[in-house]
Design an enzyme around this catalytic site. Sequence first.
Site, short mmCIF file in Angstrom:
data_model
loop_
_atom_site.label_atom_id
_atom_site.label_comp_id
_atom_site.label_asym_id
_atom_site.label_seq_id
_atom_site.Cartn_x
_atom_site.Cartn_y
_atom_site.Cartn_z
N GLU A 178 0.83 -1.20 0.00
CA GLU A 178 0.00 0.00 0.00
C GLU A 178 0.86 1.24 0.00
O GLU A 178 0.60 2.22 -0.70
CB GLU A 178 -0.90 0.01 1.23
CG GLU A 178 -2.27 -0.58 1.01
CD GLU A 178 -3.06 0.18 -0.03
OE1 GLU A 178 -3.40 1.34 0.22
OE2 GLU A 178 -3.33 -0.41 -1.09
N HIS A 203 2.17 -0.50 -4.92
CA HIS A 203 2.53 -1.54 -5.89
C HIS A 203 2.18 -2.88 -5.25
O HIS A 203 2.74 -3.24 -4.22
CB HIS A 203 4.02 -1.48 -6.20
CG HIS A 203 4.43 -2.43 -7.27
ND1 HIS A 203 3.91 -2.39 -8.53
CD2 HIS A 203 5.31 -3.45 -7.25
CE1 HIS A 203 4.46 -3.35 -9.25
NE2 HIS A 203 5.31 -4.01 -8.50
N HIS A 204 1.27 -3.60 -5.87
CA HIS A 204 0.73 -4.78 -5.20
C HIS A 204 1.14 -6.07 -5.90
O HIS A 204 1.28 -6.11 -7.12
CB HIS A 204 -0.79 -4.69 -5.15
CG HIS A 204 -1.26 -3.43 -4.49
ND1 HIS A 204 -1.37 -2.24 -5.17
CD2 HIS A 204 -1.61 -3.17 -3.21
CE1 HIS A 204 -1.79 -1.29 -4.33
NE2 HIS A 204 -1.93 -1.84 -3.14
N HIS A 231 1.99 -3.71 -13.95
CA HIS A 231 0.96 -3.66 -14.98
C HIS A 231 1.19 -2.51 -15.97
O HIS A 231 0.98 -2.66 -17.17
CB HIS A 231 -0.41 -3.51 -14.31
CG HIS A 231 -1.54 -3.51 -15.27
ND1 HIS A 231 -2.16 -2.34 -15.66
CD2 HIS A 231 -2.15 -4.51 -15.92
CE1 HIS A 231 -3.13 -2.64 -16.52
NE2 HIS A 231 -3.15 -3.95 -16.70
N GLU A 232 1.62 -1.39 -15.49
CA GLU A 232 1.76 -0.21 -16.35
C GLU A 232 2.72 -0.45 -17.49
O GLU A 232 2.53 0.08 -18.57
CB GLU A 232 2.25 0.99 -15.54
CG GLU A 232 1.21 1.62 -14.67
CD GLU A 232 1.39 1.23 -13.21
OE1 GLU A 232 1.16 2.08 -12.36
OE2 GLU A 232 1.79 0.07 -12.95
N ASP A 248 8.99 -3.76 -8.80
CA ASP A 248 8.99 -5.19 -8.47
C ASP A 248 10.23 -5.55 -7.69
O ASP A 248 10.17 -6.33 -6.74
CB ASP A 248 8.91 -6.03 -9.75
CG ASP A 248 7.64 -5.74 -10.53
OD1 ASP A 248 7.74 -5.43 -11.73
OD2 ASP A 248 6.56 -5.83 -9.92
#
Lengths: 634, 103
Positions: B57, B61-62, B79-80, B88
């Site tokens: 949170e 970045h999950h 994802h972007e 990551d």
Amino acid sequence: MVSKLSHLQVELLGALLESGLTKETLIKALSEVEPYVLQSESQRAINALQTEKGEPCPDIPNLPNGMGEARLSEDETSDDGEEFTPPIMKELENLSPEEAAHQKAVVERLLQEDPWRVAKMVKSYLQQHNIPQREVVDTTGLNQSHLSQHLNKGTPMKTQKRAALYTWYVRKQREVAQQFTHAGQGILTEEPMGDDLPTKKGRRNRFKWGPASQQILFQAYERQKNPSKEEREALVEECNRAECIQRGVSPSQAQGLGSNLVTEVRVYNWFANRRKEEAFRHKLAMDTYSGPQPTSAPPLTPHNSSSLQPPSALSPSKVHGVRYNQQPASEAESSSSNHHGNSSMVTTQTILHQVSPPGLEPSQNLLSTDTKLVSAPGGTLPPVSTLTALHSLDQNPHALSQQTQNLIMASLPGVMAIGAGETSSLAPAFTNTGASTLVIGLASTQPQSVPVINSMGSSLTTLQPVQFSQQLHPSYQQPLMQQVQSHINQSPFMATMAQIQNPHALYGPKSEVAQYTHTGLLPQTMVITDTANLSALTNLTPTKQAFTSDSETHTESGMHTPVSQAPTIHLQNQDTSIQHLQPGPRLTSSPAVSSSSLVLYQSSDSTNSHSQLLPSTHNVIETFISTQMASSTQ
Amino acid sequence: AGKAHRLSTEEREQLLPNLRAVGWNEVEGRDAVFKEFHFKDFNRAFGFMTRVALQAEKLDHHPEWFNVYNKVHITLSTHECGGLSERDINLASFIEQVAASLS
């Protein structure tokens, strides 16, 4: 107190706390979490928990948006809502009506509390976050003096004004919390008032060092006065971490420190200022030694002239008499300037002893910055030799440390910091390795005390270290040094002899016979002997043993060993050598003995000529020293 | 949050070996890294997940993850940019830290 928790609950709690939450934040969040877990049971539990903690007002308003600040009045509130920013409420900030209402409620509650308790809370919050009072004053319109008195002494403050203060407090907490929360993320939501209130100075408050950071810096200063960029950067990280911890924030949120964020530039400036401070203290010490007279080229001269009345027509035989006569004056001088003459010397030496070569660099800086310092021909020489001498003092660190500290305090402002471990802000920095600091000071003072020496040439530089020890009796040193210089050309031996035998002549200009005696005897001063004794001088430099092996009783006199060992590295001029008399250690234990031992010591490794010289001077010195010791012992 | 651009080859060469060394593997068919974690029991596993979640949170970045009792499977990807990014790597390092403290 904690009710029985399941393992998972414990784990989750642990996870929460580990993520940077503080206990207070967690508790506050419990009330704020209403919207998410709005159930009667949880509400009751929260209330129970709060009362359990002594919450005076369990009636936490049921906030619709959960962004209110639950103020726990008795606890010192830390940043609230840090990681706890309900995503759905991000947009609803300070300005939302509910939030404003909530804040008002909190303020009301505070107003009903005991003003002194709340004041303590506010004050500790200010301290914790290093917020200048000025900021509070600017935004609340309170009078700064009144505010200060209210927070520090509990001076009563009218309710209206306290309301303003508490309102600021509430808002500031939210602001700081957001500051920290968004430290790593940038500003996602509107900051109530920006990083801090736009002050007259601009957007940011003036940076202020926190106690935690200062402690770290002082420790680093003790280790090394001139850290490299990498070291500074490491210190930056360390300080910011400490500051975050002080505020109960995770160190990864250092950006939230705002105007009090420690940067590399600030660390650099801190070190520069400490070095300048030290030089200045040293300068003051020198001034003190010299007495109230304006410091002129020979700093010792004024001192001498004021304290001593050199009889112009004293014959050598009368020198003693003069000396003794002068003793009281000089004693008075020395005692006034030094609490403990012996100890000061001792300390000096001790200090020197502790100085490590790396510290030479800073000392050099000091030398350059100290206006009174005569530029040493061999810039590195004096400090090095000084340091060396100090190193040798290491033998009796404990014995001397106390005295040293006292003396240093007395004699050198800079020293004070080191030795005394007194209240001086520098105390922490110097308590351990004050030697380095002291050395520097001493080194710097040396040139002052013996300006002539410096100008003389390399040989003179060797004298510089002596100056250091002479600082305790600067007046004494100066005349000697100067005279030495004048006679150096002739020959070291002759110079010395001349000094001894015809102090008057030598001191003509100085007109301080007494000084001469001082210098001659001084353990502090360097007796100029043969080149053979240059080795003795060299021990001032790196050998570190300058003071260690006092020939007999005193450990400090490391002159012995180093003398024999030290090559004439620092003594560029082979014509003269200076015996470094070791005043400090000797003085403490048995002045008379020490002085004599000093003399003897020096001759031990020197050539015959040296020994020849010594005996003749020895007596003089001895007597003189005894007298001196007596006086300095005050 | 950190940079969301896809890691270049040089950056991968530099950063991925460290992750590989601790057990992260590249996923076939997509540009992502994956690792399985085992814990003593569910509590530990979920405590680990909670810590990771809080950090996720914070970093915004999950991870993609799966949990069954004391096992946690984590896949990291951005994802972007449609692949691996600095985020990551950061999260993976943090996950390693937490796992180390919990085991």
